[in-house]
Structures are given as structure tokens and as C-alpha cells.
Scaffold this active site. Structure first.
Site, PDB file in Angstrom:
ATOM      1  CG  HIS A  21      -8.063  -7.867   7.980  1.00 20.44           C
ATOM      2  ND1 HIS A  21      -9.309  -7.531   8.428  1.00 20.44           N
ATOM      3  CD2 HIS A  21      -7.273  -6.787   8.223  1.00 20.44           C
ATOM      4  CE1 HIS A  21      -9.276  -6.300   8.926  1.00 20.44           C
ATOM      5  NE2 HIS A  21      -8.061  -5.831   8.811  1.00 20.44           N
ATOM      6  CG  ASP A  41      -9.414  -9.475   1.983  1.00 23.65           C
ATOM      7  OD1 ASP A  41      -9.294  -8.390   1.386  1.00 23.65           O
ATOM      8  OD2 ASP A  41      -9.294  -9.590   3.213  1.00 23.65           O
ATOM      9  CD  GLN A  83      -3.436  -4.246   2.784  1.00 26.97           C
ATOM     10  OE1 GLN A  83      -2.788  -3.472   2.077  1.00 26.97           O
ATOM     11  NE2 GLN A  83      -3.919  -3.881   3.960  1.00 26.97           N
ATOM     12  CE  LYS A 134      -7.420  -1.793   3.754  1.00 29.34           C
ATOM     13  NZ  LYS A 134      -6.861  -1.367   5.032  1.00 29.34           N
ATOM     14  CB  CYS A 189      -7.390  -6.613  11.949  1.00 27.58           C
ATOM     15  SG  CYS A 189      -7.876  -4.999  12.526  1.00 27.58           S
TER      16      CYS A 189
HETATM   17  N1  7TS Z   1      -8.637  -7.433   4.331  1.00 28.23           N
HETATM   18  C1  7TS Z   1      -7.333  -7.092   4.403  1.00 28.23           C
HETATM   19  C2  7TS Z   1      -6.298  -8.017   3.856  1.00 28.23           C
HETATM   20  C3  7TS Z   1      -6.994  -5.881   4.992  1.00 28.23           C
HETATM   21  O1  7TS Z   1      -5.713  -5.526   5.069  1.00 28.23           O
HETATM   22  C4  7TS Z   1      -8.008  -5.035   5.508  1.00 28.23           C
HETATM   23  C5  7TS Z   1      -7.691  -3.760   6.219  1.00 28.23           C
HETATM   24  C6  7TS Z   1      -9.333  -5.438   5.363  1.00 28.23           C
HETATM   25  C7  7TS Z   1      -9.603  -6.645   4.785  1.00 28.23           C
HETATM   26  C8  7TS Z   1     -10.459  -4.597   5.826  1.00 28.23           C
HETATM   27  O2  7TS Z   1     -10.580  -3.471   5.023  1.00 28.23           O
HETATM   28  P1  7TS Z   1     -11.596  -2.308   5.427  1.00 28.23           P
HETATM   29  O3  7TS Z   1     -11.401  -1.287   4.356  1.00 28.23           O
HETATM   30  O4  7TS Z   1     -12.935  -2.902   5.450  1.00 28.23           O
HETATM   31  O5  7TS Z   1     -11.154  -1.836   6.766  1.00 28.23           O
HETATM   32  N2  7TS Z   1      -6.409  -3.723   6.775  1.00 28.23           N
HETATM   33  C9  7TS Z   1      -5.954  -2.818   7.655  1.00 28.23           C
HETATM   34  C10 7TS Z   1      -4.649  -2.848   8.138  1.00 28.23           C
HETATM   35  O6  7TS Z   1      -3.819  -3.675   7.789  1.00 28.23           O
HETATM   36  N3  7TS Z   1      -4.474  -1.843   8.989  1.00 28.23           N
HETATM   37  O7  7TS Z   1      -5.631  -1.163   9.095  1.00 28.23           O
HETATM   38  C11 7TS Z   1      -6.563  -1.765   8.263  1.00 28.23           C
END
Ligand code: 7TS
Length: 414
Positions: free
Chosen positions: A121, A198, A201, A224, A364
Site C-alpha cells: 500500500h 503493516d 489488513q 478497519k 493505493c
Molecule cells: N496498509 C494497508 C495494507 C492498507 O490496506 C491500508 C488502507 C493502509 C495501510 C492505510 O491504512 P489507514 O488506516 O492509514 O488508511 N487500505 C485501504 C484500502 O484498501 N482501501 O481504502 C483504504
């Protein structure tokens, strides 16, 4: 087993969209929230809203106690040895940036190497690009194969005494691949490198134990995993946090401030400058309790069953190509696909008309999509509240898409 009645815990699932039952298949972007979490946030603001770590009155002490209890709950949720190892941030993104700035700036030197993967990501890519540019360090990438799995033989060759960090997603937000973090971490440590995982997910969808994974840093987000937005965390082993310089400077992270210099508190407070996101961090702990009440193992099993069902059902849609591993042991409940002849955005738009919420675009992960050879995909992502009937609705919706976009027969010649 996750009982179907968990759906009743999520008020939003009873709404309709365009007159149809809402089929929410975008939990990889953000999850829905159970009533218990929504109520806990209202309770915070209606009964004990106060700033933390400073008030000496009853309400401020209650807010502080609950904030610290939530830290302990979340630390235990990922198998941390002590609550002080968990630093609250706004998100996974901020958590990774914290490591890149505080640990990275103090550690990475010109000529050092950071190993990432081609499925990251952007939030586990751009912070390292910034750091590498500043320090004259080099980024290296583990590629993935046609099944969306990391090529560990290439990883082996990339590792060297120059490697200072290996940073990778536990589970891909597009391919669904669950990466063999334990094996990757063991090899990184043997080469003298640290490992950042990370977990955006993975933490919401499977049992996670940071010690078992062999991680040095683990980043995840509340929103999430049935919690609120604006609450995330970085976990790191205490010795690492203790040796790290601060990230943000400001109130509450200091011991003694002189005009020219300051001394800092111990972790985690050293990394939590200013007023934190009190209510959301407290309520995130409530979300973790909720998930644990159902059981992370049960949630993983539920998603495995649902993913197998989805992969099978989608296989019957003509022109549809699914990315990522075929075996549900190797993947989570994220299914990205393309439908021949239809732009992924059009797919999502037609599905929306059917009440089905999916995401379309590059999610992303532009380098990942470039590697797949497509500009965008449509993605359905599942959670504990999804059922087979949601997948059936998705498949019916995809047939509607195909019908709408199928080439019309040429008008008959006269
Ligand atoms: N890493 C992974 C693997 C992710 O899927 C996401 C967000 C992030 C980092 C960032 O997380 P945040 O909470 O800081 O935004 N992924 C997604 C997605 O797949 N669609 O919208 C956000």
C-alpha cells in the site's frame, strides 16, 4: 462459528441503497461499526469527556484510566508483552510514518538498504521513499508471482549486510495474499535487519501475535476492525521504542522543558505529543473486546469459507479474472477482479445501483497494479457480517453489468 445474528449488531446493515438492501463489500477500506462501539463513543462524550494525563478531578481520571485500559486491551489483542509497547497514532499511515521519521532518521545512513515488496500500500512505500531520498539509502523490492505470492528466492538474494529494514504488508489489500511474515522476519533478523509489519489488513481478520510473527514494529488501524476512524497504533518492542528519539514534539511527551532543550517521558508517552484522540482510542478498545468476544479464529474461519464460496461463484462469471492466490489458506477475504470489456469504475457504479458497495481503482497500490498489467481493478472485501447471500447478490449484480455492457447486435441491413 460466526453466527449470522452478528449482522444485527450493525445498525447500518439495515439501511437500503437505491431502494435495495445494502450489501457492504468494502471492509478493506473501512469496516462498519457495531452498536456497542457507537454507544461507547456517545457514552464518552456524554458522561466522562475530559483531557487525559493532566486532570486531577474524577472525570479526567476516568478518561485517563479508560484510555490506558484501551491501550492494554489493544496491546493484548496483538500479543504484546506490555501495554507501554503500544503507541496510539491516528492510523496505520501515521504509525508507519512515525517509524520512518523517528527510527528511520536516527538509523538509516547513506548506502543502507530497505527491502519492501511490490504489493505494498502507498502508506508502506512513500514514507520509505522520503526517508531513502533524505538519507541516500536504497529501496529494494520483493516481487510476487502469478499467484500473487512473494518470491522468497529473490528476497534471499536481496538480503545483505546493507539491509537495515524489511517492511511488508501482513495481508495484501488487493491480492488478499497472507505473506509468510514469520519466515521473512527470521531471515531478516539473521541478516541483522529489523522488520516492520503493516497489519492494517491482518489485525482485523485473523489472530495476530507479534512475538510469534517475529516483528519489530507492527502498525494497524482501528477503523478497519469495527472501531472508529482517527485511531491507529504502532507496536514495537520496548527496547526499540526506548532507544528511539521522539516523533512529534509538544505537550505531554516531556519530562522537563528548558528554553533550549527538553527531556522526554518514557514510551509510549514520548510518542504521544499533545491531546490525543481520546474518545476514539478508548472506543477502539471496545471494538477489540467485541471482536474477541466472537473470536478472531472464528472470524478467520468465517472469511475463509466465504472467500472459497466467492472464488467459486465468481469463477462462473464469463470474462471475469480474479487476482491473488487460489487457496484460501494463503489469502484473506479480499477479492480484486477485472471484467472483460468493462472499466472497473463502471462495474462499481452499476453494482452501486444494485445496493452493492465495492471499491474500484488502484486501491493505493499503483506499483502492484502496474505489475498486474492493469490500470485498475474492482474489489469486493468481506468481514464477519457478510454472508453467502451477499456474494450471491454480487454475482447477480455482475450479470447485470455484463448485460448492460455486452456489445449490441448490429442493426439488420435492409
Ligand atoms: N496498509 C494497508 C495494507 C492498507 O490496506 C491500508 C488502507 C493502509 C495501510 C492505510 O491504512 P489507514 O488506516 O492509514 O488508511 N487500505 C485501504 C484500502 O484498501 N482501501 O481504502 C483504504
Amino acid at each position: 462459528m460466526v453466527p449470522e445474528s452478528v449482522r444485527d449488531d450493525f445498525p447500518i446493515l439495515s439501511r437500503t441503497v437505491h431502494g435495495k438492501r445494502l450489501v457492504y463489500l468494502d471492509s478493506a477500506a473501512t469496516s462498519q461499526k457495531p452498536r456497542r462501539v457507537i454507544d461507547a463513543l456517545v457514552r464518552y462524550y456524554t458522561t466522562y469527556n475530559a483531557n487525559v494525563h493532566r486532570g486531577i478531578y474524577e472525570m479526567a481520571e476516568e478518561a485517563t484510566r479508560r484510555y490506558e485500559e484501551s491501550r492494554a486491551t489493544l496491546a493484548a489483542f496483538i500479543g504484546a508483552r506490555r501495554p507501554e509497547e503500544l503507541v496510539f497514532t491516528r492510523s496505520t499511515t501515521e504509525a508507519i510514518n512515525l517509524v520512518a521519521y523517528a527510527w528511520g532518521r536516527a538509523t538509516i545512513r547513506s548506502g543502507d538498504e530497505i527491502i519492501l515488496t511490490e504489493m505494498e500500500h502507498h502508506s508502506n512505500l512513500v514514507p520509505w521513499q522520503l526517508l531513502a531520498a533524505e538519507k541516500g539509502a536504497k529501496l529494494r523490492f520483493i516481487p510476487f508471482d502469478g499467484q500473487g505470492q512473494l518470491q522468497l528466492d529473490v528476497y534471499e538474494r536481496l538480503l545483505s549486510p546493507r539491509t537495515k529494514l524489511v517492511a511488508l504488508a501482513h495481508q495484501s489489500n488487493v491480492l488478499g495474499t497472507i505473506n509468510p511474515v514469520k519466515e521473512i522476519a527470521a531471515r531478516a533478523h539473521a541478516a541483522g535487519a529489523k522488520v516492520l509489519v503493516d497489519g492494517a489488513q491482518s489485525a482485523p481478520h485473523m489472530p495476530v501475535n507479534v512475538a510469534d510473527l517475529g516483528a519489530d514494529f507492527f502498525a494497524f488501524s482501528g477503523h478497519k476492525m469495527c472501531g472508529p476512524t482517527g485511531a491507529g497504533a504502532i507496536w514495537a518492542r520496548y527496547e526499540i521504542l526506548d532507544a528511539m528519539p521522539p516523533f512529534h514534539g509538544g505537550g505531554e511527551m516531556i519530562m522537563l522543558v528548558q528554553l533550549e532543550t527538553s527531556t522526554y517521558k518514557e514510551p509510549p508517552h514520548k510518542f504521544e505529543a499533545g491531546t490525543p484522540n481520546i474518545g476514539d482510542c478508548i472506543v477502539w478498545g471496545e471494538a477489540a473486546d467485541y471482536l474477541q468476544g466472537i473470536g478472531m479464529g472464528a472470524i478467520r474461519e468465517h472469511e475463509k469459507r466465504l472467500t472459497a464460496y466467492a472464488l467459486h461463484a465468481l469463477g462462473d462469471v464469463p470474462g471475469l479474472a480474479v487476482f491473488g492466490p487460489r487457496d484460501v489458506e494463503d489469502r484473506g477475504g479480499v477479492v480484486a477482479f477485472t471484467l472483460e470489456g468493462v472499466h472497473p469504475h463502471d462495474v462499481a457504479q452499476v453494482l452501486d445501483q444494485e445496493g452493492i458497495a465495492v471499491r474500484a481503482g488502484h486501491h493505493c497500490t499503483q506499483p502492484l497494479h502496474r505489475r498486474l498489467g492493469v490500470a485498475a481493478t474492482t474489489r469486493a472485501s468481506m468481514y464477519l457480517y457478510n454472508t453467502e447471500s451477499d456474494i450471491d447478490a454480487l454475482v447477480r449484480g455482475l450479470h447485470v453489468v455484463r448485460k448492460l455492457f455486452s456489445p449490441r447486435p448490429a442493426p439488420a441491413q435492409r
